[in-house]
Scaffold this active site. Structure first.
Site, mmCIF file in Angstrom:
data_model
loop_
_atom_site.group_PDB
_atom_site.id
_atom_site.type_symbol
_atom_site.label_atom_id
_atom_site.label_comp_id
_atom_site.label_asym_id
_atom_site.label_seq_id
_atom_site.Cartn_x
_atom_site.Cartn_y
_atom_site.Cartn_z
ATOM 1 N N ARG A 172 0.702 -1.244 -0.058
ATOM 2 C CA ARG A 172 -0.010 0.072 0.200
ATOM 3 C C ARG A 172 0.890 1.334 0.000
ATOM 4 N NH1 ARG A 172 -2.288 -3.674 -0.914
ATOM 5 N NH2 ARG A 172 -4.072 -4.748 0.048
ATOM 6 N N SER A 220 -10.257 -0.234 4.469
ATOM 7 C CA SER A 220 -9.534 -0.833 5.727
ATOM 8 C C SER A 220 -8.888 0.926 6.012
ATOM 9 C CB SER A 220 -8.545 -1.499 5.368
ATOM 10 O OG SER A 220 -8.930 -2.825 5.110
ATOM 11 N N GLU A 290 -3.886 3.344 6.518
ATOM 12 C CA GLU A 290 -3.977 3.286 4.926
ATOM 13 C C GLU A 290 -4.643 4.295 4.217
ATOM 14 O OE1 GLU A 290 -4.694 -0.744 3.854
ATOM 15 O OE2 GLU A 290 -5.972 0.004 2.126
HETATM 16 C C1 LIG Z 1 -15.654 -0.684 0.630
HETATM 17 C C2 LIG Z 1 -14.239 -0.374 0.453
HETATM 18 C C3 LIG Z 1 -13.453 -1.398 0.116
HETATM 19 C C4 LIG Z 1 -12.067 -1.315 -0.157
HETATM 20 N N1 LIG Z 1 -11.305 -2.317 -0.289
HETATM 21 C C5 LIG Z 1 -10.104 -2.195 -0.902
HETATM 22 C C6 LIG Z 1 -9.157 -3.328 -1.123
HETATM 23 O O1 LIG Z 1 -9.987 -4.741 -0.875
HETATM 24 N N2 LIG Z 1 -8.054 -3.069 -1.434
HETATM 25 C C7 LIG Z 1 -7.425 -1.730 -1.443
HETATM 26 O O2 LIG Z 1 -6.191 -1.802 -1.843
HETATM 27 N N3 LIG Z 1 -8.085 -0.850 -1.117
HETATM 28 C C8 LIG Z 1 -9.353 -0.989 -0.906
HETATM 29 N N4 LIG Z 1 -10.175 0.253 -0.796
HETATM 30 C C9 LIG Z 1 -9.573 1.617 -0.684
HETATM 31 C C10 LIG Z 1 -9.630 2.090 -2.094
HETATM 32 O O3 LIG Z 1 -10.679 1.715 -2.781
HETATM 33 C C11 LIG Z 1 -8.182 2.110 -2.850
HETATM 34 O O4 LIG Z 1 -7.268 2.836 -1.936
HETATM 35 C C12 LIG Z 1 -8.429 2.712 -4.231
HETATM 36 O O5 LIG Z 1 -7.244 2.322 -4.957
HETATM 37 C C13 LIG Z 1 -8.651 4.452 -4.022
HETATM 38 O O6 LIG Z 1 -8.629 4.557 -5.419
HETATM 39 P P1 LIG Z 1 -9.574 6.115 -5.614
HETATM 40 O O7 LIG Z 1 -9.750 6.171 -7.175
HETATM 41 O O8 LIG Z 1 -10.896 6.190 -4.830
HETATM 42 O O9 LIG Z 1 -8.410 7.007 -5.227
HETATM 43 P P2 LIG Z 1 -8.832 8.325 -4.120
HETATM 44 O O10 LIG Z 1 -9.345 7.984 -2.894
HETATM 45 O O11 LIG Z 1 -9.478 9.494 -4.837
HETATM 46 O O12 LIG Z 1 -7.216 9.012 -3.769
HETATM 47 C C14 LIG Z 1 -6.478 8.204 -2.995
HETATM 48 C C15 LIG Z 1 -4.963 8.581 -3.199
HETATM 49 O O13 LIG Z 1 -4.615 8.530 -4.652
HETATM 50 C C16 LIG Z 1 -4.236 9.492 -5.183
HETATM 51 N N5 LIG Z 1 -4.620 9.680 -6.661
HETATM 52 C C17 LIG Z 1 -5.762 9.218 -7.199
HETATM 53 N N6 LIG Z 1 -5.859 9.108 -8.590
HETATM 54 C C18 LIG Z 1 -4.694 9.679 -8.791
HETATM 55 C C19 LIG Z 1 -3.821 9.671 -9.898
HETATM 56 N N7 LIG Z 1 -4.444 9.393 -11.425
HETATM 57 N N8 LIG Z 1 -2.449 10.166 -10.184
HETATM 58 C C20 LIG Z 1 -1.953 10.376 -8.931
HETATM 59 N N9 LIG Z 1 -2.458 10.243 -7.732
HETATM 60 C C21 LIG Z 1 -3.699 9.764 -7.381
HETATM 61 C C22 LIG Z 1 -5.160 10.618 -4.618
HETATM 62 O O14 LIG Z 1 -4.212 11.900 -4.639
HETATM 63 C C23 LIG Z 1 -4.963 10.176 -3.221
HETATM 64 O O15 LIG Z 1 -3.557 10.527 -2.406
HETATM 65 C C24 LIG Z 1 -11.674 0.039 -0.282
HETATM 66 C C25 LIG Z 1 -12.405 1.177 -0.120
HETATM 67 C C26 LIG Z 1 -13.667 1.000 0.193
HETATM 68 C C27 LIG Z 1 -14.681 2.216 0.240
#
Ligand SMILES: Cc1cc2nc3c(=O)[nH]c(=O)nc-3n(C[C@H](O)[C@H](O)[C@H](O)COP(=O)(O)OP(=O)(O)OC[C@H]3O[C@@H](n4cnc5c(N)ncnc54)[C@H](O)[C@@H]3O)c2cc1C
Length: 299
Positions: A172, A220, A290
């Site tokens: 992560r 998480s 995380e």
């Molecule tokens: C119900 C639920 C279940 C989940 N299960 C998991 C799981 O099993 N495994 C897991 O790893 N995660 C899980 N997550 C967490 C989350 O979905 C992941 O971390 C996901 O990768 C975040 O993507 P996002 O597009 O929502 O990013 P955001 O939350 O919008 O951003 C997260 C970070 O990434 C950066 N970012 C986003 N896009 C870009 C880009 N294009 N370029 C540079 N930086 C960027 C943002 O600036 C920020 O720092 C879960 C979340 C929820 C709500």
């Protein structure tokens, strides 16, 4: 309001004082000074070139791993997910995906193409860009295990093609060139590892049974410490169901904090800190976030 740019002339949509609660899966958080949705990559490049050097930039995916404090975000939030949605197979085992593609869509399309291992992406409710930033993973699979190359954009609007060797990747965690954001990735899948829709559905069913998936959360909150599970430690500290304001440690999965309806980002952050402190006191383990916590505390 600070001066944000010399002369912003763009085709995309610019919003002032945009509530970030509309853009995070926790449905909580303060306002962004400026929120930009580019109309195209060229528009995005023009915007970045015109933006004052000192203006902070925050790049948003779909906010599924994000807590924005109630005082909001200074500078500009860029939301480019709608223009970065290309998803194509470029040869037998290579797939090119825009950073705005939902991981669930990537998983389903790879399964249709017979490319695996890709099912794990279906469990991640974020974008490809968020998954690249977090090295998101599930069920033994991790995003960067599959990365062949990425395309990024920098503060001057310049585009770069980069290889995984230019990034330091861990559990992560991903560190790479500063002030660059992901536009797309090329993923390599493995010959002879066909993923299956049934395996994906079973995996999603298992998650539904153990996680509070219909409720606002960020998944998480803490990383798993080596050889253990954050959820086990939090549950053992007696914190399941513990509440501060509208924020609650999920009774279903202790590493999830849910917004029960009217939680503020302050409630959520205080609960995160309470959990962290209690686990240190009772279990002697320091849990690491995380979730990404950004923005300013309320005045
Ligand atoms: C119900 C639920 C279940 C989940 N299960 C998991 C799981 O099993 N495994 C897991 O790893 N995660 C899980 N997550 C967490 C989350 O979905 C992941 O971390 C996901 O990768 C975040 O993507 P996002 O597009 O929502 O990013 P955001 O939350 O919008 O951003 C997260 C970070 O990434 C950066 N970012 C986003 N896009 C870009 C880009 N294009 N370029 C540079 N930086 C960027 C943002 O600036 C920020 O720092 C879960 C979340 C929820 C709500």
């Amino acid at each position: 309001m600070m001066a944000l740019a010399k002369d912003l002339s763009v085709r995309g949509e610019l919003r002032y004082n945009e509530p970030m609660s509309r853009h995070t899966s926790w449905r909580a958080g303060g306002k962004a000074d400026l929120f930009f949705i580019p109309a195209s990559v060229q528009d995005l490049q023009a915007f970045l070139r015109e933006l004052d050097e000192g203006t902070p930039i925050f790049w948003l995916g779909v906010g599924s791993n994000l807590l924005v404090r109630d005082g909001g975000l200074r500078g500009v939030v860029i939301s480019a997910t709608s223009i970065l949605r290309e998803l194509e197979r470029i040869d037998s085992y290579l797939v090119r995906a825009g950073s705005g593609v939902p991981c669930t869509q990537l998983a389903r399309q790879c399964i249709r193409w017979g490319l695996g291992p890709s099912e794990f992406f279906a469990g991640i409710p974020g974008t490809v860009g968020g998954a690249l930033t977090m090295n998101a993973g599930a069920h033994g699979g991790e995003t960067w295990e599959r990365v062949e190359s990425v395309r990024t954009i920098d503060r001057d609007g310049e585009i770069h093609l980069r290889s995984p060797a230019e990034y330091s990747v861990g559990y992560r965690s991903v560190t790479g060139p500063a002030n660059e954001w992901f536009l797309e990735a090329t993923f390599r899948f493995e010959p002879g590892v066909a993923a299956s829709m049934d395996a994906m559905k079973q995996m999603l069913e298992r998650r539904k049974a153990t996680q509070p998936l219909g409720l606002p959360s960020c998944g998480s909150v803490f990383r798993n410490p080596e050889g253990d599970h954050a959820a086990r430690l939090i549950e053992a500290a007696g914190l399941k169901g513990y509440r501060i304001g509208g924020a609650e440690v999920s009774p279903k999965h202790a590493n999830f904090i849910i917004n029960t309806g009217d939680a503020t980002a302050t409630d959520i952050e205080e609960l995160i800190e309470h959990v962290r402190q209690t686990v240190i006191e009772q279990q002697g383990v320091e849990l690491k976030h995380e979730v990404r916590i950004v923005g300013e505390a309320p005045a």
